[in-house]
Write an enzyme that holds these catalytic residues in place. Structure first.
Site, mmCIF file in Angstrom:
data_model
loop_
_atom_site.group_PDB
_atom_site.id
_atom_site.type_symbol
_atom_site.label_atom_id
_atom_site.label_comp_id
_atom_site.label_asym_id
_atom_site.label_seq_id
_atom_site.Cartn_x
_atom_site.Cartn_y
_atom_site.Cartn_z
ATOM 1 N N ASP A 36 -2.860 9.213 -10.694
ATOM 2 C CA ASP A 36 -3.000 7.950 -11.591
ATOM 3 C C ASP A 36 -1.514 7.777 -12.362
ATOM 4 O O ASP A 36 -1.352 6.666 -12.644
ATOM 5 C CB ASP A 36 -3.865 8.571 -12.676
ATOM 6 C CG ASP A 36 -5.237 8.392 -12.381
ATOM 7 O OD1 ASP A 36 -5.526 7.941 -11.324
ATOM 8 O OD2 ASP A 36 -6.369 8.960 -13.068
ATOM 9 N N GLU B 15 -4.796 2.166 -4.035
ATOM 10 C CA GLU B 15 -3.407 2.234 -4.240
ATOM 11 C C GLU B 15 -2.943 0.890 -3.513
ATOM 12 O O GLU B 15 -1.658 0.873 -3.801
ATOM 13 C CB GLU B 15 -2.838 3.345 -3.493
ATOM 14 C CG GLU B 15 -2.988 3.247 -2.072
ATOM 15 C CD GLU B 15 -4.256 4.072 -1.768
ATOM 16 O OE1 GLU B 15 -4.289 4.316 -0.695
ATOM 17 O OE2 GLU B 15 -5.291 3.759 -2.328
ATOM 18 N N ASN C 163 -2.993 12.949 -4.066
ATOM 19 C CA ASN C 163 -4.059 13.469 -4.838
ATOM 20 C C ASN C 163 -4.633 14.686 -4.557
ATOM 21 O O ASN C 163 -4.688 15.687 -5.443
ATOM 22 C CB ASN C 163 -5.270 12.251 -4.568
ATOM 23 C CG ASN C 163 -5.178 10.914 -5.397
ATOM 24 O OD1 ASN C 163 -4.433 10.991 -6.443
ATOM 25 N ND2 ASN C 163 -5.626 10.206 -4.926
ATOM 26 N N ASP D 222 0.824 -1.224 0.035
ATOM 27 C CA ASP D 222 -0.162 0.008 0.077
ATOM 28 C C ASP D 222 0.781 1.346 -0.027
ATOM 29 O O ASP D 222 1.910 1.149 0.822
ATOM 30 C CB ASP D 222 -1.089 -0.025 1.013
ATOM 31 C CG ASP D 222 -1.924 1.177 1.207
ATOM 32 O OD1 ASP D 222 -2.620 1.222 0.477
ATOM 33 O OD2 ASP D 222 -1.667 2.101 2.089
#
Length: 940
Positions: A834, A860, A825, A817
Site C-alpha cells: 500500500d 497496481e 506484498n 503496471d
C-alpha cells in the site's frame, strides 16, 4: 516562673533567674510609650492607657480607639473600667465616656461607639475607676462619685450616697480604689486608709500603727487582708483583727520619685507579691524578697504598669519602651552566666541526690542550687567540660579536654585524672556500673567506694557514635549503620539498621521501654525501632512538622515514657499519642540545644542545656494542656471606612480584614487559615494578622478564620463574619429593564439590516455552494490510497473525449503496471505494498501537467491520459521514469520497483473498450518482452 531550682521538697539556694520578653511598640501599632493603665478585659483584649489615647491588643497588633468610635483623637487616658454588662468606661482628665454596648467575641473594641457621660466631677483629673453595681465609682474633690451606666437615658455622674459618711476628712483625690466584698477601700487626705460601706467606716491611721505616708497602691488578698505600699513602705492590714504590719521595702532608691502614682502591687499566679524596685521588680515569697533587675532581663527604665493576664503571663508597661510580655512565666526557669554558670554554652547535666545540679559548660563544671546547708568543697571546677555523671559513691566524673576524665570527690574536692580517649558521654549502668563512650570504643568502670581507672571493654572497641542504657540494664550503641546490643551477660549482638540510603548518618540514640530504641538520623528525622530478640521488626519515622527540626542533637525517654528530642530549633516531646514542641517563644532560653543536654530531675521536671544557658521546665505536662486559641476578627475596613456588617454598595476599594487570637502564649508562632466564599478557591495561610482583598464581588460572602498553633499541632474552632455587598447601580432592576428594552430595539434594527444583507449575500452563497459541491465531487472521484482518479472518473473522462470525435483532443492512453508487485506484498507485506502505491500516486500527481490525468485502473495498474499525441512518447517515458525511476523507501527498507507501460493512440471510431483493449495488449507484450519497458499498440 520562679519555682524551686532544687528538687521538690528541698530547700532553695539563692540563685538568679533570667526573664525573656516579647516587646510591643511602634512596629505593632503602639505609638506611645507612657502608660497610666495596663488591663485585660473579660473577653481577653489587653488595653493600654497612654498619652495618645486608648489602645487595645488583639494578639497581633495594637489598635487606637478614637474619633471612629466617638472618643477624642489622642489625649491622655487616665484609666478604664468595665461595668456589669462589660461596657467600657474611659476616663480622660476632664471627661468620661461610656460605650453604648458591651465588648464580646463578636463585638471587638473597634466596633464600639461611645457617648460622653452627663454631669461633672469636682477637681476631676486622674484617679481610679472602680466597677460597682450598675456603674463605676471615682474620686473628685475629696468625694466619691458614681457614674451610672445602667438604666434608661444618658450615662450620668452624681455624688455617691451609698455609704455612711467617712467623717469630715475628705478622701485623697489620687487615692487608689479597691473593693473587698461590699467594702470599698480608699486613702483619706490625711493618709489614713479606710474601708467604706453602708456600716460605719473603718479607718486605720497612726494610732493603729499606720505611719503617715503616700499610700499609692492598695491590694486586697485572698485571705481578706489589705496590702498597701508607699514609695518606701509596705503595709499589711487585717481588717478582722485590726492588726497592722508595716515594713520597709528594700531597694527603692529614687527611680520612682517622678512616678509615685505608678507604683503598683500585684499577686503572681503562685500567690506571691510583686512590685517595683529601684532596679526593676521584686517578689516576696515566704523566704523573703527576690530582686529582678537588668541582669535578669528587665529594662533599665521605670516600669509604669504591670499585670498578669488570665493565662498567667506577666505584662509590663515600660517608660519609653512600650509593652513587654514575659515568655513562659511560671512554667520555665532560665539561667546563664549571670546566674552562676561559668559559661553560657551548656552541655551535659546531672542531679546529685539531695543536692545541687551539676552542669558541664565551656567554662568548667558548676553546681547550681541545692540545700543551703549542704557542704560542698567547691561549686565550680575549672577547664571546659563536655560530659559528666555522678556515681553511687559521692564522686563526680567529668571529661577533661580530649584525652582524659577526672574523678572529683564532691565533699573534699580531691580530683584524680585518668588518661582516656576523648569522651563524648558518661552513662550510669545497673548496680553502680559506669560506661564511658570514647572515640576508641567503650570503657567500663565497676562500682566501688574508691575511684579507679576505667577499663576498655574488649567486645566494644572501635569508634562508637553514641550509646544509651536501657531500663533492663543492657547497653545500646551506634556504630555507623549498625546497632549494637550488649546484654547483661556481656554478649553483643549486631543489628543492621534498615536505612534505604546507604549514606545515612545516625548520630543519637536512646532506649525506651523494652524493645524500643529511638535513633536520630541527621537531616532525615527520627526513627522508632521495634526490636524483638535482637531483630528489628518494624521502623516508624517521624519528621517535620511532627518534630520541630530534623537536626536532632539529644534524645531522652523519661520515667513517664515520653520521648524528648532536642534540636537546633527547640525541643519536641512525644507522649505516645501526639507531638508538641517548644522554643524560645515558649520560654526556652535558646532554640539551639546542645548535644545530650537533656535530663529529667527527681521531681519530674526537665532541664535543657543550650548554647545560651540552662532552661528548666517546671511542669512538663503543661506542654500537653489543650488551649483555646480564641481567634477574633477585630476590624474590617473598605478603603478607609470601617465596615460593621451593614450592606454596602459595590466598590472597587480594597477590603482589609484584621484578626488575632486572645491566647497570647502562642502569638509569636500562631498562624491563621482563612477563606472567603465565592472568592477564595481554597484556604489561605498567613501569620500577619490581616488579609487584603482588592475587591469583593456583589453578594453575601462568608469569611471564615481558624487559628493554628504549629508547636502544639492544635487548631481552633472557626469564627466567621458575613460581608454583604449590594450590586452596583448598573445591575439595579430598573436599569436592567432599560437594558432589556434597549437590547430588544437593537436586535430589531439588526434583524432588519441582517435581512437586507442576507438577500444581497444569497447569490454569493449559492455560488459558494456550487463551488463546494464541485470540490466534494472531485474528492469523491479520487482514490483514497493513491490520491489519483478512481476508475469510474477516469473512464468518464476518456469516454467524454472520445465522444467529441475529430473535434476532440488527440487522445493518448497509457496503462502502467508495477512489475512483480505480488512479490512485494509477499515479501514485505500488504501494508508495504500500500505504501508503494501511495508513493507512486504522489509522484505522478506532482509530475502531471495541464491536460494530463492519471487514475487507478485496478490493483497496481494506473491509467494515464494525455490530451495530445504530439509529445506523447516523451511524456509517457518521462512519467514512467517519475513513477519507477527511483527506489521506494518504506520505513527502513529500500524497495526497487520497475514498471511496464502499454500505450494506445486514439483512432477514428474508437470506444472505451477498443482503446483500452489496445493499451492492454501493448502492456501484455511489454510484460512478455522482459518488463520494465514501454510498448505502443501497433508496434511489431
Amino acid at each position: 516562673m520562679f519555682g524551686l531550682l532544687a528538687s521538690a521538697g528541698e530547700p532553695e539556694a539563692a540563685i538568679g533567674q533570667q526573664l525573656a520578653f516579647e516587646s510591643y511598640g511602634r512596629n505593632v501599632g503602639l505609638t506611645n510609650a507612657w502608660f497610666s493603665c495596663l488591663q485585660q478585659g473579660r473577653v481577653g483584649y489587653v488595653f493600654a492607657c497612654t498619652e495618645h489615647g486608648l489602645f487595645f491588643y488583639n494578639g497581633r497588633r495594637f489598635f487606637n480607639l478614637g474619633s471612629s468610635q466617638g472618643l477624642p483623637d489622642g489625649g491622655i487616658v487616665a484609666g478604664i473600667a468595665f461595668d456589669d454588662r462589660n461596657r467600657l468606661i474611659v476616663r480622660y482628665p476632664h471627661s468620661l465616656f461610656v460605650s453604648t454596648g458591651p465588648i464580646s467575641k463578636d463585638v471587638p473594641p473597634s466596633a464600639l461607639t461611645f457617648r460622653q457621660a452627663v454631669g461633672a466631677v469636682k477637681d476631676n483629673a486622674f484617679g481610679s475607676l472602680l466597677p460597682w453595681k450598675g456603674g463605676v465609682l471615682l474620686l473628685g474633690g475629696g468625694l466619691l462619685y458614681f457614674l451610672r451606666t445602667e438604666g434608661p437615658g444618658e450615662p450620668t455622674i452624681e455624688p455617691f450616697r451609698g455609704f455612711s459618711r467617712q467623717g469630715d476628712m475628705p478622701l485623697w483625690n489620687a487615692s487608689p480604689l479597691v473593693a473587698q466584698g461590699d467594702t470599698v477601700w480608699a486613702v483619706r487626705s490625711d493618709q489614713a486608709i479606710c474601708g467604706l460601706s453602708k456600716a460605719s467606716p473603718r479607718c486605720f491611721s497612726a494610732p493603729d500603727g499606720l505611719p503617715k505616708d503616700d499610700w499609692v497602691a492598695l491590694l486586697p488578698t485572698p485571705t481578706g487582708h489589705i496590702l498597701a505600699r508607699s514609695p518606701s513602705r509596705l503595709m499589711d492590714i487585717d481588717p478582722q483583727t485590726g492588726r497592722v504590719d508595716v515594713s520597709l521595702l528594700p531597694d527603692q532608691g529614687g527611680r520612682y520619685a517622678n512616678y509615685p502614682a505608678n507604683l503598683l502591687l500585684a499577686l503572681t499566679p503562685a500567690g506571691d507579691l510583686l512590685t517595683q524596685s529601684a532596679a526593676g521588680l521584686m517578689i516576696r515569697r515566704s523566704s523573703g524578697w527576690t530582686k529582678l533587675a537588668t541582669e535578669n532581663g528587665l529594662p533599665p527604665v521605670p516600669i509604669l504598669q504591670l499585670m498578669f493576664d488570665r493565662h498567667g503571663n506577666l505584662w509590663l508597661g515600660v517608660l519609653g519602651r512600650g509593652v513587654m510580655r514575659s515568655l513562659g512565666y511560671g512554667a520555665w526557669e532560665n539561667l546563664n552566666s549571670r546566674d552562676g554558670l561559668s559559661d553560657q554554652v551548656v552541655w551535659q547535666i546531672a542531679r546529685q541526690p539531695g543536692g545541687p545540679l551539676w552542669v558541664a559548660t565551656d567554662g568548667g563544671v558548676d553546681a547550681i542550687g541545692g540545700p543551703p546547708d549542704m557542704i560542698l568543697a567547691h561549686r565550680h571546677y575549672d577547664l571546659a567540660a563536655f560530659s559528666l555523671a555522678l556515681d553511687d559513691s559521692g564522686h563526680l566524673w567529668r571529661s577533661v579536654g580530649s584525652d582524659a576524665v577526672a574523678c572529683i570527690t564532691i565533699s573534699t574536692g580531691e580530683t584524680v585524672r585518668y588518661p582516656l580517649p576523648q569522651v563524648s558521654r558518661i552513662l550510669n549502668g545497673p548496680g553502680g556500673q559506669m560506661w564511658f563512650v570514647t572515640a576508641k570504643g567503650i570503657y567500663g568502670l565497676d562500682p566501688g567506694p574508691r575511684p579507679s581507672a576505667p577499663k576498655p571493654v574488649a567486645d566494644l572497641a572501635g569508634s562508637v557514635t553514641d550509646a544509651a542504657t536501657a531500663a533492663d540494664g543492657t547497653l545500646w550503641l551506634l556504630r555507623r549503620n549498625h546497632l549494637l546490643h550488649r546484654h547483661a551477660d556481656g554478649s553483643v549482638a549486631s543489628l543492621p539498621l534498615p536505612w534505604k540510603q546507604p549514606d545515612s548518618d545516625p548520630q543519637i540514640l536512646t532506649a525506651g521501654p523494652t524493645g524500643i530504641v529511638w535513633v536520630a538520623v541527621t537531616g532525615e528525622g527520627l526513627a522508632r525501632l521495634t526490636i524483638d530478640r535482637d531483630r528489628i521488626v518494624s521502623t516508624s519515622w517521624y519528621r517535620t512538622p511532627d518534630i520541630i527540626s530534623t537536626s536532632i542533637v539529644s534524645l531522652l525517654v523519661d520515667r513517664r515514657g515520653w520521648l524528648w528530642a532536642g534540636t537546633d530549633n527547640g525541643i519536641s516531646v512525644f507522649d505516645g499519642v501526639r507531638w508538641v514542641s517548644a522554643n524560645a517563644t515558649s520560654g526556652l532560653i535558646s532554640d539551639d540545644l546542645d548535644q545530650n543536654g537533656l535530663i529529667e530531675d527527681t521531681d519530674g521536671s526537665m532541664w535543657f542545656g543550650t548554647s545560651s544557658g540552662l532552661s528548666h521546665l517546671l511542669d512538663p505536662s503543661s506542654l500537653f494542656e489543650r488551649r483555646d486559641l480564641e481567634p477574633v476578627i477585630t476590624s474590617v475596613t473598605v478603603g478607609t471606612r470601617p465596615y460593621r456588617g451593614q450592606p454596602i454598595r459595590y466598590t472597587r476599594a480594597p477590603f482589609v480584614i484584621q484578626f488575632g487570637s486572645l491566647d497570647f502564649r502562642a502569638d509569636s508562632v500562631l498562624r491563621f487559615r482563612y477563606r472567603l466564599d465565592d472568592v477564595d478557591q481554597q484556604w489561605g495561610d498567613t501569620a500577619s494578622g490581616y488579609v487584603r482583598y482588592p475587591s469583593v464581588p456583589p453578594g453575601r460572602h462568608r469569611f471564615e478564620l481558624v487559628a493554628y498553633d504549629p508547636l502544639r499541632h492544635q487548631s481552633s474552632a472557626p469564627v466567621a463574619l458575613m460581608l454583604r455587598v449590594q450590586p452596583p447601580w448598573w445591575l439595579w432592576r430598573p436599569v436592567l429593564v432599560c437594558y432589556a428594552l434597549g437590547i430588544c430595539g437593537l436586535v430589531y434594527g439588526l434583524m432588519r439590516l441582517r435581512f437586507r444583507f442576507l438577500l444581497r449575500q444569497r447569490e454569493a452563497l449559492q455560488r459558494e455552494v456550487d463551488l463546494r459541491t464541485a470540490q466534494i465531487r472531485e474528492a469523491q472521484a479520487t482514490d483514497s490510497l493513491t490520491g489519483l482518479l478512481i476508475r469510474g472518473e477516469v473512464q468518464a473522462r476518456v469516454v467524454g473525449m472520445l465522444g467529441q470525435g475529430h473535434r476532440g483532443p488527440q487522445l493518448v492512453v497509457g496503462l502502467l503496471d508495477l512489475d512483480h508487485f505480488k512479490q512485494i506484498n509477499d515479501r514485505f507485506g500488504h501494508l508495504a505494498g500500500d505504501e508503494v502505491l501511495k508513493e507512486l500516486g504522489r509522484r505522478l500527481r506532482l509530475e502531471l501537467g495541464a491536460g494530463e490525468y492519471a487514475g487507478r485502473y485496478g490493483g497496481e495498474e494506473i491509467l494515464i491520459i494525455l490530451e495530445t499525441s504530439h509529445v506523447a512518447v516523451e511524456r509517457i517515458r518521462s512519467l514512467k521514469a517519475t513513477a519507477c525511476g527511483e527506489p521506494f523507501r518504506i520505513e527502513s527498507e529500500i524497495i526497487h520497483v520497475t514498471c511496464s507501460v502499454g500505450v494506445a493512440h486514439k483512432l477514428a471510431g474508437d470506444t472505451w473498450t477498443s482503446i483500452i483493449g489496445r493499451a492492454d495488449q501493448a502492456l501484455y507484450r511489454a510484460k512478455n518482452g522482459g518488463r520494465n519497458r514501454i510498448v505502443h499498440a501497433g508496434d511489431e
